[in-house]
Design an enzyme around this catalytic site. Structure first.
Site, PDB file in Angstrom:
ATOM      1  CB  CYS A 337       5.528  -0.179  -3.770  1.00 32.27           C
ATOM      2  SG  CYS A 337       6.103   1.213  -3.932  1.00 32.27           S
ATOM      3  CG  HIS A 436       0.827   1.485  -3.363  1.00 27.69           C
ATOM      4  ND1 HIS A 436       1.162   1.057  -2.229  1.00 27.69           N
ATOM      5  CD2 HIS A 436       1.860   2.385  -3.797  1.00 27.69           C
ATOM      6  CE1 HIS A 436       2.276   1.278  -1.981  1.00 27.69           C
ATOM      7  NE2 HIS A 436       3.064   2.134  -3.084  1.00 27.69           N
TER       8      HIS A 436
END
Length: 505
Positions: A337, A436
């Site tokens: 991310c 994630h």
């Protein structure tokens, strides 16, 4: 108000262990056949969880829903506050960004609206379930905030829930904190407390007995349990205050050294949790260049503010050290991310969504340019990854305000149903993704660790642990542990008693 029977756990302070106790009760009630849900009216955390419909809630409530064997929804955490910069936080309402607000404006302008959302969420959960396990936040004795609080005693009154007060003995002063908290409560709220649980105990409980007896005589409140500290509990932590413990409780002599960069606004740090259960991996959280040394793998985790956290990398000397380690030592680097965004060539924030700085360089290790956008992506994701001459399925979830463009000479990492995700260099020693939970995929994690082992001249290790199976076992182990040390029967009696009172009234 309620059809479901509620119970609420509040703490004498943050990190008293409320989330873990709530998780235990979610699994206990589920094991006993009750349709159970967790609830936290307002959560402040950078560790978040994506529901099946692509909404964002506090990670603790998502994990508690898993413990309760139910699907997470935004009713379980209708308000999520994600600290952004300064005294400001992004207010997430029922899983979607509402606006960025200063603390004072939030308390003044959002209060009534927030109370209504909380009440409505509780009503819906109550109609569809049999048990609601409610978690407070911080301390209910914050007298400077209690006039407009909407997460502790006001919620207990709203749900007509009995309250169990949790104290953490590990930090010392547990009797003072429990007694002080009780004395600072309004009489009506003090009467709602049915007893206390002392958490994280180490040692011989007989040495505590005189104190327990004194406490009960002095306060008139029963001690409902003393819960011993439970080692190696593979359940996601919510608060970054635990990161020091992550590093200190490990065996430093393991073969694979993994350094995780801990920038000021680190988010979703639990992405690296699976490495803690690997027999050959030692995980360190790093805040300075001199701590970095020469790890085998560097992980850049998520960030709530990518540009400002990248500035921290530059100012601390970590940025240049990471680049040098890659160029000179071929150190493997994996970004997730915000960490993926930092691996690229540039990060722009033209609308000042996260930062006052409109444009920043990146580490330049991947041919990627990122733009922070007004729209937030929140979705559960799956796809096929092409890594180390293998193609296998991976799952994860995405939470990001930004899109990343890969140059023509870049190689995409994951193929999804709607496109692609991530990027890797030609040697596959620099990898970035928006997924994630990427390391929770056992086959990918095994492949990555074994590639590191091969580069060090070590034999690969196959048939590694299944992290998701360990998590499920951890829920049961936690439930058994709390059952053995807490008076569950008394708590259930009080839950029924409180609801009978409300019917009589």
């Amino acid at each position: 108000m309620t059809k479901a029977l509620p119970i609420m756990f509040q703490g004498t302070h943050s990190d008293a262990g409320k989330s873990v106790i709530v998780t235990a009760f979610c699994r206990i009630f589920a094991q006993d056949g009750w349709k159970t849900v967790p609830f936290k009216s307002q959560n402040m955390a950078l560790n978040s969880y994506i529901t099946v419909d692509g909404k964002e809630i506090g990670r603790a409530q998502g994990v508690q829903a898993e413990a309760a064997k139910t699907m997470a929804t935004t009713d379980m955490n209708p308000i999520l506050l994600k600290p952004n910069r300064g005294n400001q936080a992004q207010v997430v309402v029922h899983g979607k960004p509402y606006k960025n607000m200063e603390a004072g404006a939030y308390r003044q302008d959002f209060y009534q609206q927030g109370l209504q959302m909380i009440n409505d969420a509780l009503e819906r959960l109550s109609e569809d379930n049999e048990r609601i396990v409610i978690e407070g936040a911080g301390s209910p004795a914050e007298i400077n905030l209690n006039d407009r609080e909407m997460v502790n005693m006001r919620v207990a009154r709203m749900a007509n829930a009995p309250v169990v007060l949790v104290g953490d003995i590990e930090k010392g002063g547990v009797f003072a904190s429990l007694v002080g908290t009780l004395q600072l409560l309004e009489p009506e709220d003090r009467d709602r407390v049915i007893g206390v649980v002392i958490n994280k105990f180490r040692g011989d409980v007989k040495l505590l007995e005189s104190g327990l007896q004194w406490f009960e005589e002095y306060t008139g409140k029963p001690v409902l349990g003393v819960v011993p500290y439970l080692q190696n509990l593979n359940i996601d932590a919510e608060d970054s205050v635990i990161l020091d413990q992550y590093t200190s409780q490990q065996n430093h002599e393991k073969e694979i050294d993994i350094a995780v960069i801990q920038y000021p606004r680190i988010s979703n740090f639990t992405d690296v949790d699976p490495f803690f259960v690997e027999e050959d991996c030692y995980v360190r959280f790093i805040t300075s260049a001199d701590q970095l040394k020469e790890p085998d793998l560097i992980i850049l985790p998520g960030s709530k503010n990518t540009i400002d956290d990248f500035q921290f990398l530059q100012e601390s000397g970590l940025a240049s050290k990471i680049i040098d380690l890659h160029n000179q030592k071929n150190t493997r680097i994996f970004g997730i991310c915000g960490g993926f965004q930092m691996l690229g060539e540039s990060i722009s924030d033209p609308f000042a969504i996260e930062s006052t700085k409109a444009l920043s360089d990146g580490l330049g290790l991947l041919p990627v340019q990122t733009t922070i956008t007004k729209e937030k992506t929140t979705v559960q994701s799956q796809g096929q990854i092409n890594f180390c001459d293998k193609i296998f399925k991976v799952e994860g979830y995405e939470i990001h305000m930004g899109s990343s463009m890969i140059s023509e000479d870049g190689e995409e990492l994951i193929t999804t149903e709607t496109g692609t995700d991530g990027c890797k260099n030609k040697d596959e020693d620099v990898v970035g993704t928006y997924f994630h939970g990427i390391f929770h995929n056992d086959e990918l994690r095994e492949t990555l660790i074994n590639e590191v082992r091969k580069s060090k001249g070590l034999a690969p290790i196959y048939e590694r642990v299944s992290f998701n199976q360990l998590r499920e076992e951890a829920f049961d182990r936690l439930a058994d542990h709390v059952r053995a040390h807490v008076n569950i029967g008394f708590i259930e009696e009080k839950m029924i008693e409180f609801q009978k009172r409300s019917v009589i009234k």
